[in-house]
Design a protein around this motif. Structure first.
Motif, mmCIF file in Angstrom:
data_model
loop_
_atom_site.group_PDB
_atom_site.id
_atom_site.type_symbol
_atom_site.label_atom_id
_atom_site.label_comp_id
_atom_site.label_asym_id
_atom_site.label_seq_id
_atom_site.Cartn_x
_atom_site.Cartn_y
_atom_site.Cartn_z
ATOM 1 N N GLN B 100 -12.225 7.337 48.389
ATOM 2 C CA GLN B 100 -11.453 6.587 49.375
ATOM 3 C C GLN B 100 -9.983 6.845 49.028
ATOM 4 O O GLN B 100 -9.581 6.690 47.877
ATOM 5 C CB GLN B 100 -11.765 5.092 49.250
ATOM 6 C CG GLN B 100 -10.983 4.234 50.229
ATOM 7 C CD GLN B 100 -11.004 2.735 49.885
ATOM 8 O OE1 GLN B 100 -10.154 1.989 50.325
ATOM 9 N NE2 GLN B 100 -11.978 2.291 49.100
ATOM 10 N N ASN B 102 -5.712 6.604 50.243
ATOM 11 C CA ASN B 102 -4.592 6.421 51.147
ATOM 12 C C ASN B 102 -3.538 7.442 50.722
ATOM 13 O O ASN B 102 -3.855 8.366 49.967
ATOM 14 C CB ASN B 102 -4.079 4.967 51.162
ATOM 15 C CG ASN B 102 -3.492 4.520 49.842
ATOM 16 O OD1 ASN B 102 -3.298 5.322 48.922
ATOM 17 N ND2 ASN B 102 -3.204 3.235 49.735
ATOM 18 N N ARG B 105 -2.961 6.719 46.676
ATOM 19 C CA ARG B 105 -4.002 6.650 45.653
ATOM 20 C C ARG B 105 -5.324 7.160 46.175
ATOM 21 O O ARG B 105 -5.612 7.105 47.359
ATOM 22 C CB ARG B 105 -4.204 5.193 45.230
ATOM 23 C CG ARG B 105 -3.168 4.635 44.281
ATOM 24 C CD ARG B 105 -3.496 3.179 43.985
ATOM 25 N NE ARG B 105 -4.797 3.033 43.322
ATOM 26 C CZ ARG B 105 -5.532 1.922 43.368
ATOM 27 N NH1 ARG B 105 -5.133 0.876 44.065
ATOM 28 N NH2 ARG B 105 -6.687 1.853 42.737
ATOM 29 N N THR B 106 -6.158 7.608 45.215
ATOM 30 C CA THR B 106 -7.528 7.979 45.537
ATOM 31 C C THR B 106 -8.441 7.292 44.537
ATOM 32 O O THR B 106 -8.182 7.338 43.336
ATOM 33 C CB THR B 106 -7.717 9.503 45.441
ATOM 34 O OG1 THR B 106 -6.833 10.138 46.356
ATOM 35 C CG2 THR B 106 -9.141 9.898 45.793
ATOM 36 N N GLU B 121 -12.795 -2.150 46.192
ATOM 37 C CA GLU B 121 -11.407 -2.292 46.599
ATOM 38 C C GLU B 121 -11.237 -1.596 47.941
ATOM 39 O O GLU B 121 -11.845 -0.549 48.195
ATOM 40 C CB GLU B 121 -10.527 -1.608 45.543
ATOM 41 C CG GLU B 121 -9.049 -1.841 45.703
ATOM 42 C CD GLU B 121 -8.250 -1.080 44.635
ATOM 43 O OE1 GLU B 121 -7.026 -1.122 44.721
ATOM 44 O OE2 GLU B 121 -8.860 -0.443 43.757
ATOM 45 N N LEU B 123 -8.208 0.029 49.876
ATOM 46 C CA LEU B 123 -6.808 0.416 49.654
ATOM 47 C C LEU B 123 -5.962 0.022 50.863
ATOM 48 O O LEU B 123 -6.471 -0.095 51.976
ATOM 49 C CB LEU B 123 -6.707 1.932 49.427
ATOM 50 C CG LEU B 123 -7.423 2.487 48.192
ATOM 51 C CD1 LEU B 123 -7.324 4.010 48.162
ATOM 52 C CD2 LEU B 123 -6.830 1.894 46.920
ATOM 53 N N VAL B 127 -6.383 4.520 55.528
ATOM 54 C CA VAL B 127 -7.221 5.156 54.511
ATOM 55 C C VAL B 127 -8.215 6.118 55.179
ATOM 56 O O VAL B 127 -8.435 6.053 56.386
ATOM 57 C CB VAL B 127 -8.036 4.120 53.689
ATOM 58 C CG1 VAL B 127 -7.123 3.169 52.965
ATOM 59 C CG2 VAL B 127 -8.999 3.357 54.572
#
Lengths: 185, 148
Positions: B100, B102, B105-106, B121, B123, B127
């Motif tokens: 997942q 954005n 972050r991955t 979580e 994000l 996403v």
């Protein structure tokens, strides 16, 4: 440069062409997103989703000359998703902190142009539907009636007459004697 | 006094709105940065079902958002739980790595032998999910970018 040529360059990996697409169509996507009266955070999310969609989709757009329409439709679809999806869980996606022009906020306006100020005061008194239509009508580059009808979910034949009635209502809200030609030259 | 013509009035409103409500700089910057995420050859799973887009029909007590993405005979079904977690299933079932992401972050997880997976979580938006398929040498599947 035409949208067609720009998109071809984007697909070839030209970041400069992409930036130019954003410069040319950024205002249009913004106008459509703002017509949905989302919170400013949700508006940002919708707009960014649209650009990410275009980035992953740009090689597959079959009618590049219809880019404006594709962007308008995608913005509408994502705005509706946010309205119908998120608002049921949290009302925060809907308008709360937006800088929608209101009679009071216009007093602080960063314009000393009396004509623009008068237009904004009149605009703020219009119904949400009229405001949404006007935002779409003013998009740059302009949206055709077909795209506007799709965004609003109304028949295409209704846009022209609705536009005329909406502008009549706006005109009646303007102060008498407003003469844009004098002010704006 | 001459009345303001329709086209002139539309032009005025446009100028007024662009003065008071211009596209924010950070929005334009974000749009320009989106280019780095272009995926020319990847398989892109499109949304084929979104509970938020279904206006009619029975809306149960359960308000969880459900979505199905599809490409080339593979479906990725996901549900947002408590607005903060994501559970899903791959159909047909596949045990593999799912990420997942954005733009900042991955995070990654594994699907089990029934294709089930979950992320603790969700994000910040937008996403997308990616199903990795190293075992059969095929390119990963990306879902379209989403605001869940």
């Amino acid at each position: 440069m035409e949208a067609q040529e720009l998109l071809r360059r984007v697909v070839d990996g030209d970041q400069g062409a992409w930036d130019e697409v954003v410069r040319q169509f950024g205002g249009l996507v913004w106008s459509v997103a703002r017509s949905f009266r989302l919170s400013s955070a949700a508006t940002d999310d919708v707009v960014q989703t649209v650009w990410l969609r275009l980035a992953e989709h740009c090689g597959k757009i079959r009618q590049p000359e219809r880019l404006a329409s594709w962007l308008a439709t995608t913005t509408r679809n994502e705005a509706l998703r946010v309205i119908r999806g998120q608002s049921r869980l949290s009302p925060s996606a809907m308008e709360d902190d937006t800088v929608e022009p209101t009679a009071s906020s216009i007093e602080d306006l960063v314009t000393d142009d009396d004509t623009l100020r008068a237009v904004l005061i009149a605009f703020a008194k219009l119904s949400p539907d009229d405001q949404a239509l006007l935002r779409l009508l003013c998009a740059v580059p302009p949206l055709d009636y077909e795209s506007i009808a799709e965004v609003l979910g109304r028949p295409i034949g209704s846009i022209g007459p609705t536009r005329a009635r909406c502008l009549d209502r706006l005109r009646r809200l303007l102060p008498a004697g407003l003469n844009p030609k004098e002010e704006l030259t | 006094m001459n009345p303001i013509h329709d086209d002139e009035l539309v032009d005025l409103v446009g100028r007024a709105l662009r003065t008071v409500d211009p596209v924010p700089e950070h929005v334009l910057d974000g749009a320009m940065a989106a280019w780095t995420w272009r995926t020319i050859d990847a398989e892109l799973a499109q949304i084929v079902f979104d509970s938020a887009a279904e206006l009619t029909g029975v809306r149960s007590e359960v308000m969880e958002r459900q979505l199905t993405f599809q490409v080339g005979g593979i479906e990725i079904e996901v549900m947002v739980v408590d607005g903060s977690r994501l559970v899903g299933q791959l159909v047909p079932a596949m045990a593999t790595t799912i990420t997942q992401a954005n733009e900042e972050r991955t995070i990654s997880t594994r699907s089990d032998h029934l294709g089930r997976f979950s992320f603790d979580e969700l994000l910040p938006h937008p996403v997308r999910l990616t199903v990795h398929r190293p075992h059969d040498g095929r390119p990963p599947i990306h879902t379209v970018w989403m605001v869940f």
